[in-house]
Design a protein around this motif. Structure first.
Motif, short mmCIF file in Angstrom:
data_model
loop_
_atom_site.label_atom_id
_atom_site.label_comp_id
_atom_site.label_asym_id
_atom_site.label_seq_id
_atom_site.Cartn_x
_atom_site.Cartn_y
_atom_site.Cartn_z
N TYR A 66 0.83 -1.21 0.00
CA TYR A 66 0.00 0.00 0.00
C TYR A 66 0.86 1.26 0.00
O TYR A 66 0.58 2.23 -0.72
N SER A 67 1.95 1.22 0.78
CA SER A 67 2.82 2.40 0.85
C SER A 67 3.63 2.59 -0.43
O SER A 67 3.76 3.71 -0.92
N ALA A 68 4.14 1.49 -0.98
CA ALA A 68 5.05 1.61 -2.13
C ALA A 68 4.33 1.80 -3.45
O ALA A 68 4.96 2.25 -4.42
N SER A 69 3.06 1.45 -3.53
CA SER A 69 2.35 1.48 -4.82
C SER A 69 1.48 2.71 -5.01
O SER A 69 0.91 2.88 -6.09
N GLN A 70 1.36 3.56 -4.01
CA GLN A 70 0.46 4.71 -4.15
C GLN A 70 0.89 5.63 -5.28
O GLN A 70 0.07 6.04 -6.11
N ILE A 71 2.17 5.97 -5.32
CA ILE A 71 2.65 6.92 -6.32
C ILE A 71 2.53 6.31 -7.72
O ILE A 71 2.13 6.99 -8.67
N THR A 72 2.88 5.04 -7.84
CA THR A 72 2.76 4.38 -9.14
C THR A 72 1.32 4.37 -9.63
O THR A 72 1.04 4.61 -10.81
N ALA A 73 0.37 4.11 -8.73
CA ALA A 73 -1.04 4.10 -9.11
C ALA A 73 -1.50 5.49 -9.53
O ALA A 73 -2.23 5.64 -10.53
N LEU A 74 -1.09 6.52 -8.81
CA LEU A 74 -1.51 7.88 -9.17
C LEU A 74 -0.89 8.32 -10.49
O LEU A 74 -1.54 9.04 -11.27
N GLN A 75 0.33 7.89 -10.76
CA GLN A 75 0.96 8.22 -12.05
C GLN A 75 0.24 7.55 -13.21
O GLN A 75 0.30 8.05 -14.33
N GLY A 290 5.44 5.38 4.76
CA GLY A 290 4.86 6.25 3.75
C GLY A 290 5.74 7.41 3.35
O GLY A 290 5.37 8.19 2.46
N ALA A 291 6.91 7.57 3.98
CA ALA A 291 7.76 8.73 3.74
C ALA A 291 8.91 8.43 2.79
O ALA A 291 9.91 9.15 2.80
N SER A 292 8.82 7.39 2.00
CA SER A 292 9.89 7.07 1.06
C SER A 292 10.00 8.12 -0.02
O SER A 292 8.99 8.66 -0.51
N VAL A 293 11.23 8.44 -0.40
CA VAL A 293 11.48 9.38 -1.49
C VAL A 293 11.69 8.65 -2.81
O VAL A 293 11.27 9.12 -3.87
N GLU A 294 12.34 7.49 -2.75
CA GLU A 294 12.67 6.76 -3.97
C GLU A 294 11.43 6.26 -4.71
O GLU A 294 11.48 6.04 -5.92
N LYS A 295 10.35 6.03 -4.01
CA LYS A 295 9.16 5.51 -4.68
C LYS A 295 8.47 6.57 -5.54
O LYS A 295 7.55 6.25 -6.30
N TRP A 296 8.91 7.83 -5.46
CA TRP A 296 8.32 8.90 -6.27
C TRP A 296 8.93 8.92 -7.68
O TRP A 296 9.39 9.94 -8.17
#
Length: 454
Positions: A66-75, A290-296
């Motif tokens: 859930y934490s790592a896939s949020q940015i990918t899903a929004l993109q 949820g504060a990862s920078v690399e997943k962005w």
């Protein structure tokens, strides 16, 4: 004789006994070690390690997906919880498979070996038909089920090889045929090569490595001689070198070992280097969930193959060591089940499942740490992907069933199940006999405990 004030003779007190030296049994460290060892040797230790370890890995994996896939899903213009919901659905289905497998008898597991193998071979052959097979990241190993759902049949090939290989070797051992090379290798090795060929046609070398590890694990449990392993490993090394040399993508992954810059000469090592960046920036306790920078957008495949890197960045060294400890406990429990059973099928199947999960975890984590080439295999029970999660949870159910089937474990589980309402006497309370007593677990536990369980 002197008298007291009351006129009575004084009471003769016994002399004080000398205090004995503190024995080793009074050593708190030794007592703790003894109690821990007794608790570790209990019949249900493997059962609880497999059940608790697998559930903790799965739950923590859901949180990290859930934490790592949020940015990918929004993109991708999708809801932030899109991948989490799909993984949660797969986990719920997998929990049903785990429960069903844990309650199946060993005979039913053996009966499912051939149907699962036939189904896996059929689906893996179906992948290569144009219009049915789907290519993902250059590997054609997927079948579209409609909508956004896809299935990777090669993941079920691992389960098929474990069950079918265990059943085959167990039948040959019952007939005392494993002392001959031809019976040890045929038809196990040809069938494994058939599965490997179907996988390599699609270009998925990572899954082929896991399948090879399962084959070696089964042969080792069957008592294959060392010279046989040396010969097979030599052949596998030559074939692997040829496959790597003929693929620019695999050569690039091999050259990224130890890279510290995203562009190491002509080779693009972006994913491998940014995985190291994520782990390095996590510190001891991480930057926070949820504060990862690399997943962005910096780390490709953040919620699948490189989810361990995001875990290290958000949960730090403490989080990654916890994941490693859970996998180590799961591997130990699987080895313990395989080593304590008298049933050859249980030994081969438990050893095959343990080899499968352990080898896949080592390859995935080694790639994230930069110690091994990136093979494109997910972290078992942890990474996103329903095709990998479902057969793995069924395999965990196998281990739970085998751990429950041990005689001492069955006795311990029977002691833990209270049977209420049973009378001590034949009559009721008005028959002149003893009144009804509830046959609770505490009352039964006061009896002798040959198994050491509470």
């Amino acid at each position: 004789m002197p008298t007291s004030r009351t006129g009575r003779p004084p009471v003769q007190r016994a002399p004080k006994r000398p205090v004995p030296p503190r024995s080793l049994r009074d050593n708190p460290v030794l007592n703790f070690y003894t109690r821990a060892r007794r608790g570790w040797d209990r019949p249900l230790t493997a059962y609880y390690l497999i059940l608790g370890g697998s559930l903790l890995i799965t739950v923590l994996g859901l949180v990290m997906v859930y934490s790592a896939s949020q940015i990918t899903a929004l993109q991708m213009s999708l809801p932030g919880s899109y991948f989490f919901r799909k993984q949660l659905l797969a986990a719920l289905i997998g929990a049903g498979l785990l429960f069903a497998a844990s309650r199946m008898p060993v005979k039913l597991h053996r009966a499912l070996a051939y149907p699962i193998l036939a189904g896996a071979v059929f689906l893996m052959a179906l992948v290569q038909i144009p219009g049915i097979g789907v290519s993902v990241n250059g590997n054609q190993n997927w079948i579209a089920l409609g909508g956004s759902f896809q299935i990777q049949p090669s993941e079920f090939g691992k389960l098929a090889l474990v069950l079918w290989g265990a059943d085959l070797l167990a039948r040959k051992q019952d007939k005392r045929l494993l002392t001959q090379w031809k019976h040890m290798l045929v038809p196990l090795v040809p069938a494994a090569f058939m599965l490997l060929g179907l996988i390599m046609i699609g270009g998925d070398m990572g899954t082929a490595i896991i399948l090879t590890a399962i084959l070696f694990g089964l042969l080792w449990l069957a008592g294959a001689p060392t010279r046989l392993f040396a010969g097979v490993l030599s052949i596998a090394a030559v074939l692997g070198l040829i496959l790597i040399k003929t693929s620019p993508n695999r050569m690039a992954r091999l050259q990224c070992l130890g890279a510290t810059e995203p562009q190491s000469g002509p080779v693009d090592c972006w994913q491998a280097v940014h995985g190291i960046y994520a782990l390095a920036s996590g510190g001891i306790f991480g930057s926070g969930l949820g504060a990862s920078v690399e997943k962005w957008g910096q780390l490709p495949e953040a919620h699948t193959d490189f989810i361990f890197a995001v875990t290290g960045e958000e949960l730090g060294l403490a989080g990654t060591l916890s994941v490693l400890a859970l996998f180590a406990a799961l591997g130990y429990a699987g080895i313990r089940v395989a080593g304590r059973t008298e049933d050859p099928f249980v030994r081969y199947a438990a050893g095959g499942v343990t080899t499968w999960i352990t080898a896949q975890a080592v390859i995935n984590i080694g790639a994230v740490l930069g110690l091994l080439p990136i093979a494109g295999v997910p972290l078992p029970l942890f990474s996103y992907g329903g095709s990998a999660l479902l057969p793995t949870m069924f395999a965990i159910g196998l281990l739970i069933a085998f751990a429950r089937d041990e005689p001492a474990a069955r006795a311990a589980l029977a002691m833990r199940q209270p049977r209420f309402g049973r009378k001590r006497g034949a009559g009721g309370t008005g028959s002149g006999r003893s009144p009804r007593r509830w046959n609770t677990m505490r009352r039964r536990a006061s009896a002798a405990r040959p198994s050491g369980e509470r």
